[in-house]
Design a protein around this motif. Structure first.
Motif, PDB file in Angstrom:
ATOM      1  N   LYS A  81     -13.525  -2.736-102.561  1.00 41.97           N
ATOM      2  CA  LYS A  81     -14.825  -2.899-103.102  1.00 41.97           C
ATOM      3  C   LYS A  81     -15.076  -2.442-104.573  1.00 41.97           C
ATOM      4  CE  LYS A  81     -19.846  -2.273-102.350  1.00 41.97           C
ATOM      5  NZ  LYS A  81     -20.807  -1.663-101.519  1.00 41.97           N
ATOM      6  N   LEU A  82     -14.485  -1.165-104.628  1.00 39.53           N
ATOM      7  CA  LEU A  82     -14.281  -0.632-106.519  1.00 39.53           C
ATOM      8  C   LEU A  82     -13.418  -1.482-106.858  1.00 39.53           C
ATOM      9  CD1 LEU A  82     -15.068   1.505-108.150  1.00 39.53           C
ATOM     10  CD2 LEU A  82     -13.302   2.776-107.147  1.00 39.53           C
ATOM     11  N   LEU A  83     -12.124  -1.743-106.403  1.00 38.27           N
ATOM     12  CA  LEU A  83     -11.372  -2.599-107.136  1.00 38.27           C
ATOM     13  C   LEU A  83     -11.838  -3.982-107.683  1.00 38.27           C
ATOM     14  CD1 LEU A  83      -8.590  -2.936-108.572  1.00 38.27           C
ATOM     15  CD2 LEU A  83      -7.704  -3.615-106.297  1.00 38.27           C
ATOM     16  N   LEU A  84     -12.400  -4.781-106.794  1.00 33.83           N
ATOM     17  CA  LEU A  84     -13.262  -5.679-107.088  1.00 33.83           C
ATOM     18  C   LEU A  84     -14.303  -5.811-107.998  1.00 33.83           C
ATOM     19  CD1 LEU A  84     -13.623  -9.017-106.379  1.00 33.83           C
ATOM     20  CD2 LEU A  84     -14.800  -8.200-104.403  1.00 33.83           C
ATOM     21  N   ALA A  85     -15.272  -4.664-108.112  1.00 36.37           N
ATOM     22  CA  ALA A  85     -16.205  -4.682-109.030  1.00 36.37           C
ATOM     23  C   ALA A  85     -15.416  -4.472-110.510  1.00 36.37           C
ATOM     24  CB  ALA A  85     -17.029  -3.377-108.844  1.00 36.37           C
ATOM     25  N   LEU A  86     -14.378  -3.633-110.555  1.00 40.55           N
ATOM     26  CA  LEU A  86     -13.867  -3.155-111.584  1.00 40.55           C
ATOM     27  C   LEU A  86     -13.020  -4.768-112.471  1.00 40.55           C
ATOM     28  CD1 LEU A  86     -12.232   0.140-111.001  1.00 40.55           C
ATOM     29  CD2 LEU A  86     -14.132  -0.327-112.622  1.00 40.55           C
ATOM     30  N   THR A  87     -12.480  -5.330-111.529  1.00 45.34           N
ATOM     31  CA  THR A  87     -11.714  -6.691-111.779  1.00 45.34           C
ATOM     32  C   THR A  87     -12.890  -7.746-112.208  1.00 45.34           C
ATOM     33  OG1 THR A  87     -10.088  -6.109-110.285  1.00 45.34           O
ATOM     34  CG2 THR A  87      -9.968  -8.290-111.165  1.00 45.34           C
TER      35      THR A  87
ATOM     36  N   LEU B 294     -13.549  -6.888-115.579  1.00 46.82           N
ATOM     37  CA  LEU B 294     -12.643  -7.132-116.571  1.00 46.82           C
ATOM     38  C   LEU B 294     -12.811  -8.565-116.758  1.00 46.82           C
ATOM     39  CD1 LEU B 294     -10.117  -6.140-118.096  1.00 46.82           C
ATOM     40  CD2 LEU B 294      -8.887  -6.732-116.081  1.00 46.82           C
ATOM     41  N   ALA B 295     -13.214  -9.337-115.879  1.00 42.09           N
ATOM     42  CA  ALA B 295     -13.292 -10.899-116.066  1.00 42.09           C
ATOM     43  C   ALA B 295     -14.353 -11.352-116.989  1.00 42.09           C
ATOM     44  CB  ALA B 295     -13.195 -11.512-114.363  1.00 42.09           C
ATOM     45  N   GLY B 296     -15.206 -10.590-117.181  1.00 42.83           N
ATOM     46  CA  GLY B 296     -16.297 -10.910-118.207  1.00 42.83           C
ATOM     47  C   GLY B 296     -15.909 -11.269-119.367  1.00 42.83           C
ATOM     48  N   GLY B 297     -14.802 -10.575-119.850  1.00 42.85           N
ATOM     49  CA  GLY B 297     -14.343 -10.910-121.140  1.00 42.85           C
ATOM     50  C   GLY B 297     -12.998 -11.953-121.406  1.00 42.85           C
TER      51      GLY B 297
ATOM     52  N   VAL C 102      -8.268 -11.133-107.254  1.00 40.78           N
ATOM     53  CA  VAL C 102      -8.554 -11.577-108.349  1.00 40.78           C
ATOM     54  C   VAL C 102      -9.606 -12.744-108.241  1.00 40.78           C
ATOM     55  CG1 VAL C 102      -7.527 -12.879-110.348  1.00 40.78           C
ATOM     56  CG2 VAL C 102      -6.368 -10.806-109.113  1.00 40.78           C
ATOM     57  N   THR C 103      -9.316 -13.820-107.286  1.00 44.16           N
ATOM     58  CA  THR C 103     -10.202 -14.792-107.190  1.00 44.16           C
ATOM     59  C   THR C 103     -11.680 -14.667-106.904  1.00 44.16           C
ATOM     60  OG1 THR C 103      -8.302 -16.192-106.342  1.00 44.16           O
ATOM     61  CG2 THR C 103     -10.363 -16.972-105.815  1.00 44.16           C
TER      62      THR C 103
ATOM     63  N   ALA D  43     -17.552 -12.907-111.583  1.00 44.79           N
ATOM     64  CA  ALA D  43     -17.909 -12.951-112.837  1.00 44.79           C
ATOM     65  C   ALA D  43     -18.307 -14.342-113.298  1.00 44.79           C
ATOM     66  CB  ALA D  43     -16.543 -12.688-113.895  1.00 44.79           C
ATOM     67  N   LYS D  44     -18.037 -15.432-112.649  1.00 45.72           N
ATOM     68  CA  LYS D  44     -18.815 -16.430-113.068  1.00 45.72           C
ATOM     69  C   LYS D  44     -20.209 -16.689-112.631  1.00 45.72           C
ATOM     70  CE  LYS D  44     -16.162 -20.195-113.034  1.00 45.72           C
ATOM     71  NZ  LYS D  44     -15.506 -21.473-112.617  1.00 45.72           N
ATOM     72  N   ALA D  45     -20.332 -16.036-111.302  1.00 45.51           N
ATOM     73  CA  ALA D  45     -21.695 -15.899-110.893  1.00 45.51           C
ATOM     74  C   ALA D  45     -22.702 -15.135-111.763  1.00 45.51           C
ATOM     75  CB  ALA D  45     -21.800 -15.568-109.315  1.00 45.51           C
TER      76      ALA D  45
END
Length: 102
Positions: free
Chosen positions: A18-24, A27-30, A76-77, A83-85
Motif C-alpha cells: 500500500k505504501l509502495l503504491l502510494a509513493l509510486t 512519482l507518476a504525478g510528474g 506500476v500499472t 495518478a491518472k485518476a
C-alpha cells in the motif's frame, strides 16, 4: 525479529504494498516520474525470446523471477492508473469550481 504468524506477515506485506503504491503514484504525478515508471513496466527482467535456455525442466528461479516481474508490473500499472485518476479529479474540480469575479 520474532516469528510472525501468516496473518501478521500478510498484514505487513499488504502495508508495504500500500505504501509502495502510494509513493509510486506520487512519482507518476510528474512527467519524468511517469516516463521512468513506463520504462520500468516495459523492461522486464524475465528471460524472453529464448535468450536463455532453461532446459527441459526449468528451475524455480525462472518462476520466481516471473512472479517478481508480474508484481512490479502490477504495482506500476496500479500507480499509473491512480495518478491518472487523481489528475482527472483535479481537472474536474477546476472545471466545476466557479471562477472568482474580479
Amino acid at each position: 525479529m520474532q516469528n510472525l504468524s501468516p496473518e501478521q506477515l500478510e498484514g505487513r506485506l499488504n502495508a508495504h504494498r500500500k505504501l509502495l503504491l502510494a509513493l509510486t503514484a506520487f512519482l507518476a504525478g510528474g512527467v519524468e516520474g511517469r516516463a521512468f515508471l513506463e520504462r520500468l513496466r516495459r523492461d522486464a527482467e524475465t528471460v524472453s525470446d529464448h535468450e536463455e535456455d532453461p532446459g527441459v525442466e526449468p528451475n524455480g528461479s525462472f518462476a520466481t523471477q516471473q512472479i517478481a516481474d508480474d508484481e512490479v508490473e502490477s504495482i506500476v500499472t496500479a500507480a499509473l492508473l491512480r495518478a491518472k485518476a487523481i489528475e482527472h479529479q483535479e481537472q474536474a474540480r477546476t472545471v466545476a469550481a466557479p471562477e472568482s469575479e474580479t
